[in-house]
Design a protein around this motif. Structure first.
Motif, PDB file in Angstrom:
ATOM      1  N   VAL A 149       0.834  -1.194   0.000  1.00 30.14           N
ATOM      2  CA  VAL A 149       0.000   0.000   0.000  1.00 30.14           C
ATOM      3  C   VAL A 149       0.873   1.251   0.000  1.00 30.14           C
ATOM      4  N   ALA A 150       0.244   2.378  -0.313  1.00 28.34           N
ATOM      5  CA  ALA A 150       0.945   3.656  -0.291  1.00 28.34           C
ATOM      6  C   ALA A 150       1.203   4.073   1.150  1.00 28.34           C
ATOM      7  N   HIS A 151       2.379   4.594   1.384  1.00 28.82           N
ATOM      8  CA  HIS A 151       2.758   5.132   2.696  1.00 28.82           C
ATOM      9  C   HIS A 151       2.801   6.661   2.618  1.00 28.82           C
ATOM     10  N   GLN A 152       3.306   7.164   1.494  1.00 23.11           N
ATOM     11  CA  GLN A 152       3.365   8.615   1.280  1.00 23.11           C
ATOM     12  C   GLN A 152       3.542   8.858  -0.212  1.00 23.11           C
ATOM     13  N   ASN A 153       2.929   9.929  -0.710  1.00 19.73           N
ATOM     14  CA  ASN A 153       3.059  10.301  -2.120  1.00 19.73           C
ATOM     15  C   ASN A 153       3.216  11.807  -2.231  1.00 19.73           C
ATOM     16  N   ALA A 166      13.922   1.825  -5.287  1.00 18.14           N
ATOM     17  CA  ALA A 166      14.515   1.002  -4.228  1.00 18.14           C
ATOM     18  C   ALA A 166      13.420   0.200  -3.556  1.00 18.14           C
ATOM     19  N   ARG A 167      13.782  -0.996  -3.105  1.00 21.12           N
ATOM     20  CA  ARG A 167      12.863  -1.840  -2.331  1.00 21.12           C
ATOM     21  C   ARG A 167      13.716  -2.573  -1.314  1.00 21.12           C
ATOM     22  N   ILE A 168      13.565  -2.161  -0.070  1.00 24.16           N
ATOM     23  CA  ILE A 168      14.374  -2.710   1.018  1.00 24.16           C
ATOM     24  C   ILE A 168      13.442  -3.079   2.155  1.00 24.16           C
ATOM     25  N   GLY A 169      13.464  -4.351   2.542  1.00 23.77           N
ATOM     26  CA  GLY A 169      12.564  -4.807   3.596  1.00 23.77           C
ATOM     27  C   GLY A 169      11.128  -4.595   3.169  1.00 23.77           C
ATOM     28  N   ARG A 170      10.348  -3.928   4.004  1.00 23.07           N
ATOM     29  CA  ARG A 170       8.929  -3.681   3.718  1.00 23.07           C
ATOM     30  C   ARG A 170       8.691  -2.349   3.026  1.00 23.07           C
ATOM     31  N   SER A 171       9.753  -1.579   2.759  1.00 25.37           N
ATOM     32  CA  SER A 171       9.606  -0.229   2.186  1.00 25.37           C
ATOM     33  C   SER A 171      10.080  -0.182   0.747  1.00 25.37           C
ATOM     34  N   GLY A 172       9.365   0.617  -0.056  1.00 24.86           N
ATOM     35  CA  GLY A 172       9.752   0.806  -1.448  1.00 24.86           C
ATOM     36  C   GLY A 172       9.629   2.253  -1.851  1.00 24.86           C
ATOM     37  N   THR A 173      10.412   2.634  -2.843  1.00 34.16           N
ATOM     38  CA  THR A 173      10.364   3.978  -3.409  1.00 34.16           C
ATOM     39  C   THR A 173      10.190   3.837  -4.911  1.00 34.16           C
ATOM     40  N   TYR A 174       9.215   4.578  -5.453  1.00 35.40           N
ATOM     41  CA  TYR A 174       8.879   4.498  -6.872  1.00 35.40           C
ATOM     42  C   TYR A 174       8.738   5.898  -7.447  1.00 35.40           C
ATOM     43  N   ASP A 175       9.298   6.106  -8.626  1.00 32.50           N
ATOM     44  CA  ASP A 175       9.128   7.366  -9.343  1.00 32.50           C
ATOM     45  C   ASP A 175       8.194   7.129 -10.521  1.00 32.50           C
ATOM     46  N   VAL A 176       7.281   8.077 -10.709  1.00 35.61           N
ATOM     47  CA  VAL A 176       6.296   7.990 -11.786  1.00 35.61           C
ATOM     48  C   VAL A 176       6.379   9.261 -12.617  1.00 35.61           C
ATOM     49  N   THR A 177       6.494   9.093 -13.925  1.00 30.07           N
ATOM     50  CA  THR A 177       6.414  10.229 -14.830  1.00 30.07           C
ATOM     51  C   THR A 177       5.076  10.142 -15.555  1.00 30.07           C
ATOM     52  N   VAL A 178       4.425  11.279 -15.695  1.00 30.12           N
ATOM     53  CA  VAL A 178       3.169  11.357 -16.441  1.00 30.12           C
ATOM     54  C   VAL A 178       3.426  12.249 -17.652  1.00 30.12           C
ATOM     55  N   SER A 179       3.131  11.705 -18.827  1.00 27.06           N
ATOM     56  CA  SER A 179       3.347  12.428 -20.082  1.00 27.06           C
ATOM     57  C   SER A 179       2.046  12.528 -20.856  1.00 27.06           C
ATOM     58  N   ASN A 180       1.964  13.521 -21.753  1.00 25.08           N
ATOM     59  CA  ASN A 180       0.769  13.671 -22.580  1.00 25.08           C
ATOM     60  C   ASN A 180       0.953  12.964 -23.921  1.00 25.08           C
ATOM     61  N   SER A 181      -0.003  13.139 -24.807  1.00 18.37           N
ATOM     62  CA  SER A 181       0.012  12.466 -26.114  1.00 18.37           C
ATOM     63  C   SER A 181       1.241  12.815 -26.942  1.00 18.37           C
ATOM     64  N   ALA A 196       3.930  15.740 -15.286  1.00 13.60           N
ATOM     65  CA  ALA A 196       3.993  15.619 -13.830  1.00 13.60           C
ATOM     66  C   ALA A 196       5.051  14.587 -13.428  1.00 13.60           C
ATOM     67  N   LEU A 197       5.626  14.825 -12.249  1.00 11.41           N
ATOM     68  CA  LEU A 197       6.543  13.887 -11.607  1.00 11.41           C
ATOM     69  C   LEU A 197       5.947  13.527 -10.258  1.00 11.41           C
ATOM     70  N   PHE A 198       5.915  12.254  -9.960  1.00 12.16           N
ATOM     71  CA  PHE A 198       5.282  11.731  -8.752  1.00 12.16           C
ATOM     72  C   PHE A 198       6.284  10.806  -8.089  1.00 12.16           C
ATOM     73  N   ARG A 199       6.389  10.888  -6.774  1.00  8.13           N
ATOM     74  CA  ARG A 199       7.195   9.924  -6.016  1.00  8.13           C
ATOM     75  C   ARG A 199       6.274   9.257  -5.010  1.00  8.13           C
ATOM     76  N   GLY A 200       6.310   7.934  -5.008  1.00  2.88           N
ATOM     77  CA  GLY A 200       5.496   7.161  -4.079  1.00  2.88           C
ATOM     78  C   GLY A 200       6.358   6.304  -3.176  1.00  2.88           C
ATOM     79  N   LEU A 201       6.026   6.318  -1.907  1.00  2.00           N
ATOM     80  CA  LEU A 201       6.683   5.449  -0.929  1.00  2.00           C
ATOM     81  C   LEU A 201       5.673   4.382  -0.537  1.00  2.00           C
TER      82      LEU A 201
END
Length: 150
Positions: free
Chosen positions: A82-86, A108-123, A129-134
């Motif tokens: 699940v999301a922890h912080q975005n 990164a994915r270490i133990g129970r925690s992960g970090t993900y970067d998301v880029t949102v692009s148009n057509s 947009a740039l999004f970071r999810g923990l």
């Protein structure tokens, strides 16, 4: 079956099970374009109902697309996550008729925690947009595997 094929099959099965239950993403017309271990790409058409008072795509819809891509990426290992912080940074507006594409990549994915970067692009391929999810892994699996209960 090689470990890579097994990991890819696991990611695809998790994504299919999640999408089947994800009324929010389906209801907004999101399409899962690609999934692999630690990675997912979702796309969505900007409809007139998604426009705000400035006539551009409401940021909440862009955030939701990025959040869904993040969710699919961090759930590719058959562990409930699940999301922890975005957080999101908007770079340019989405416009009516644009097909927005969100690509989430594991940083990164270490133990129970992960970090993900998301880029949102148009057509046109312009990053909007740039999004970071923990993420945080919780108890349970999407499906039983290796004799473990789901």
């Amino acid at each position: 079956m090689s470990e890579d094929v097994t990991a890819q099959a696991r990611a695809e099965k998790c994504a299919a099970l999640m999408m089947d239950k994800d009324a929010a993403s389906r209801g907004l017309g999101m399409h899962l374009d690609r999934v692999a271990p630690g990675m997912a790409t979702l796309s969505m058409q900007v409809t007139p109902e998604m426009l705000n008072g400035h006539g551009i795509c409401h940021g909440g819809y862009i955030f939701t697309l990025a959040d869904s891509a993040f969710a699919f990426a961090c759930n590719t290992y058959n562990q409930l996550t699940v999301a922890h912080q975005n957080q999101i940074t908007y770079l340019a507006p989405g416009k009516a008729g644009d097909r927005l594409t969100a690509t989430a990549l594991e940083v990164a994915r270490i133990g129970r925690s992960g970090t993900y970067d998301v880029t949102v692009s148009n057509s046109a391929g312009t990053m909007i947009a740039l999004f970071r999810g923990l993420s945080r892994t919780i108890k349970g699996q999407h499906f039983p595997e290796n004799g473990d209960p789901a």
